[in-house]
Design an enzyme around this catalytic site. Sequence first.
Site, PDB file in Angstrom:
ATOM      1  CD1 TRP A  14      -4.750  -4.372   7.778  1.00 29.09           C
ATOM      2  CD2 TRP A  14      -4.788  -5.370   5.786  1.00 29.09           C
ATOM      3  NE1 TRP A  14      -5.665  -5.389   7.837  1.00 29.09           N
ATOM      4  CE2 TRP A  14      -5.710  -6.022   6.630  1.00 29.09           C
ATOM      5  CE3 TRP A  14      -4.629  -5.826   4.468  1.00 29.09           C
ATOM      6  CZ2 TRP A  14      -6.479  -7.098   6.206  1.00 29.09           C
ATOM      7  CZ3 TRP A  14      -5.395  -6.894   4.044  1.00 29.09           C
ATOM      8  CH2 TRP A  14      -6.304  -7.518   4.912  1.00 29.09           C
ATOM      9  CB  VAL A  53      -0.268   9.439  -4.376  1.00 26.06           C
ATOM     10  CG1 VAL A  53      -0.805   8.147  -4.963  1.00 26.06           C
ATOM     11  CG2 VAL A  53       1.029   9.848  -5.063  1.00 26.06           C
ATOM     12  CG  LEU A  54      -7.387   9.102  -4.341  1.00 25.62           C
ATOM     13  CD1 LEU A  54      -7.761   9.368  -2.885  1.00 25.62           C
ATOM     14  CD2 LEU A  54      -8.485   9.605  -5.281  1.00 25.62           C
ATOM     15  CB  CYS A 114      -8.148 -18.122  -6.069  1.00 28.48           C
ATOM     16  SG  CYS A 114      -9.789 -17.564  -5.537  1.00 28.48           S
TER      17      CYS A 114
END
Length: 370
Positions: free
Chosen positions: A166, A159-160, A342
Site C-alpha cells: 500500500w 529507489v526501486l 503463524c
Amino acid sequence: MSSSRKMVETLFSRAGVTVGGTNPWDITVTDERFFTRVLREKNLGLGEAYMDGWWDCRRPDEFICRLLKSRLDVALKGGLKYLPLLLPGILFNLQAKARARIVAKRHYDLGNDLFLSFLDPYNQYSCACFDGTDDLDRAQQKKLDLICRKTAIGQADHVLDIGCGWGGFAKYAAETYGCTVTAVNISKEQVRYAAEFCRGMPVRFLECDYRDIQGRFDKIVSIGMFEHVGWKNYRTFMRVAHRCLNDNGIFLLHTIGGNDSTHYCDPWITKHIFPNGMLPSIAQISRSAEGLFAVEDWHNLGPHYDKTLMAWNRNFQAAWPRLQEKYDAKFRRMWEYYLLSCAGAFRARSNQVWQIVLTKYGTEQPACRF
C-alpha cells in the site's frame, strides 16, 4: 473412545496438549469428526476444522507452537492421500507470469477496509522491528528506518520498491530521506490506494509483474514479496534485480523463510490465504544469487514476527464489530487462525524472517549492520 481419537490424543500428548484440558493451549473438541479429519487431511484438516468450529482453544498460537516444537507437523504431513496437495508445486510453475495475479485477486484485493483495520499508519504487511518498543506503529517505523539505513538511501538516490504493498515504504523513504521511488505491484487495489497515499511525493507506482521491470536504480528494496515468487523463479527474480541495479548499488531482500528447502506450498495457507505462496530456504536463496551478488549481511528478525502477528490479531479483533457487516463468522475464524497459527510458527522457530543485503561483485562493502 474411537481409534482416531486415541491416536490424535496420543500425538498431542507428545506436545503437552490435552484434549479437554485446562491449560490455555489445550483444545476443546466439539465435533468427534475432528479426529478422523486431522488424521486424513493433516494440517489442512486441522485449520479447516477450526474454521468450521469443530475445535476451540484459548491460545491457538501456543497450541500451534507446541505442536511445531514437538515436530508433530512432520507426523501430520505424511501419507499418500496428502501427496496430491503437494505435487502441483513440485511439477508446475505455480507462480508463472500468467498465474502471478491470482494471489492479488484472492488476497490483496479482498478490501482495504480489512487490511488497514489492523495495520499501522504506514500499512506495513510485513514483520516489524520491536527494538526497544512494544508499540506496533513505532516498531514498523523502526523496520522501515532500518531498511533505509542498511541500503544507505540518500536524496540523490532513485529507489526501486518491488512489491510495494500500500505504498508505506515508498512514502517513508521519500518523506524521511528525500529520495525518488519507483514502486511496482500487481494488485490493482493496492496500487490505486498507494498512489493516493503518496500523492504529491516523488513516488511513481507501476502495476506490473517484477519480470517486466525496466530501468536502472541506485537502490532496490523488496519487502515481503519474495514469498510469492516460487522456487522455479528465484533465479529469474535475482537476475531482474541484478539487471536493474546500478553497479555500485545496494539491494535489500526482506522475506519470510523456512528452515528446510521445499518445492511445494502449504495446503491450508495456499487454499485459504496466499494462493501459491512458498517459503524459500537459505540454500535456495543463496543458489539463486550465486554468480550475481555478494551477500553483505544476513539478519534474522524471526522472533519479531511473532510479536507483529499477535499485535495484528489484537487489532483485527478490536476492528471486528465494523468488519462483520462484510465478512462472516467463518471468515473471522479463518483470519484469526491464520494470524495466530503463524505467530505460533515463528515462536516455535519453524519460520524465520531475513533481511539480506546484496551488492554486485566488486562493490565496496556498505555499512549495513546496525
